[in-house]
Every structure is written in C-alpha cells, then in structure tokens.
Design a protein around this motif. Structure first.
Motif: not given
Length: 201
Positions: A127, A130-131, A152-153, A157-159, A177, A183, A186
């Motif tokens: 995570d 990814i971030q 945020d991840v 899942t990317v937020y 993303a 990922v 999103v």
C-alpha cells in the motif's frame, strides 16, 4: 491572517502533523505555511483542518489508543475520510461517531475495513509503495496541481481527496492510479473547484 496570528497558527499545524505520525520530516514552519497558502483551500483552510485533525486525534486517543493507532485521517475543508483496519464493527462505528462530535466537521466518509483478529493481514508495504508511486506520477505531471490532492491506500484501494481544477484533471489523476500494479480500485472524494461545500453537522 494577521502576522500576530501566524506564529501560533503554524505551531498548531506543525504540532498536529507530528501528533498524526507524519512520515516525512518537518522542514520548517515557513515551508509549511508556503505549501498551505498555495493550496486551493488556502492557509486558513489548512489551519482549520489541522485543528480538526488535532481534536479528532485527541478524542480517539482518550477513547481507545488502538483506534488512534489503526485508523487513518485524511481531511480537506472539514471533510474527513477514515481508512485503516479495525477488528469489529463497533470500533468502526465509534471512530466515525467521535469524529462527528468535533467542531468544524462537515462530512465523514467511513472507509475503515473490519477484519476480525486472526484474519489475513493487509500488505502495508504494498500500500505504501502504491501511494508513493501515485504521488510521484502526480508530482511530475504539469497538467495536475498535485498540491491539491491527498492520496491514501488501504488494502490496494486508492482513496483520493482534495480539490480538482476540472473534471479532466480529476480523470487524469484517477487514470494514473488505475494503471499502477496491484491497485484494486479507486475511490474519489475530490471536490470540483467552485462546487458548493457541505454545510456540516
């Protein structure tokens, strides 16, 4: 904001950042002010979000130290995104309930995951990768004002939160993303510049 208000305001911003466990080093109050002033929400908006963050962290810490450790805050213009992992539904509900009690909170997006003790662990290292990968992509794209977005991840899942200049800019961020390995999805809580803000409560 008057000069007499600037020093205590910056102190609050830096202190709240340290309380929240920021990963990066604090370069200095002047740099913090410069970044905040450049954002769409402005210095006063950033300061208000910092005050909200400090109040939420205090409420969580007093209620349950584990909640303080396991739930992550992202705040933009009084809109609060909750992510992280807790063991029970009651923990998840309590986290949001305490946030709503803080003055200045306009909206709460509760994306906290419930994973009972003994469940498969989330790959935090993935995570974080990814971030950082997404932040780097946004930083080097001159068509994106990366300073207005927070990432945020959790569990792949990317937020996204913040303020977009246009729908095209937001779609560009989301496309970056989606193309990153591992990922899973999103989720955007980004507000369009000029759109009405929630009244709160």
């Amino acid at each position: 904001m008057r000069a007499s208000q600037l020093v205590p305001a910056l102190f609050l911003m830096v202190s709240a950042g340290l309380l929240a466990g920021c990963a990066g080093a604090v370069v200095g109050a002047g740099a913090t002010a410069g970044v905040a002033a450049a954002e769409e929400r402005g210095l006063e908006g950033a300061l208000e979000d910092t005050k909200i963050r400090a109040a939420i962290n205090e409420a969580w810490f007093r209620h349950d130290v584990e909640m303080f450790r396991k739930v992550t805050l992202t705040i933009s213009e009084g809109r609060v995104l909750l992510t992280g992992v807790v063991p029970t539904d009651a923990n998840r509900d309590d986290a949001a309930r305490l946030v709503w009690q803080v003055a200045g909170v306009r909206e709460v997006y509760n994306e906290v995951l419930v994973r009972p003790a003994g469940s498969a662990l989330i790959d935090d290292g993935r995570d974080v990768w990814i971030q950082q990968e997404l932040k780097a992509k946004l930083l080097f794209d001159k068509q994106i004002r990366n300073i207005n977005f927070t990432v945020d991840v959790t569990d792949g899942t990317v937020y996204l939160m913040g303020i977009a200049q246009s729908e095209g800019e937001l779609q560009r961020v989301m496309a970056y993303a989606r193309e990153i390995s591992n990922v899973r999805g999103v989720v955007s809580y980004v507000r369009m510049k000029g759109a009405a803000r929630a009244a709160g409560g």
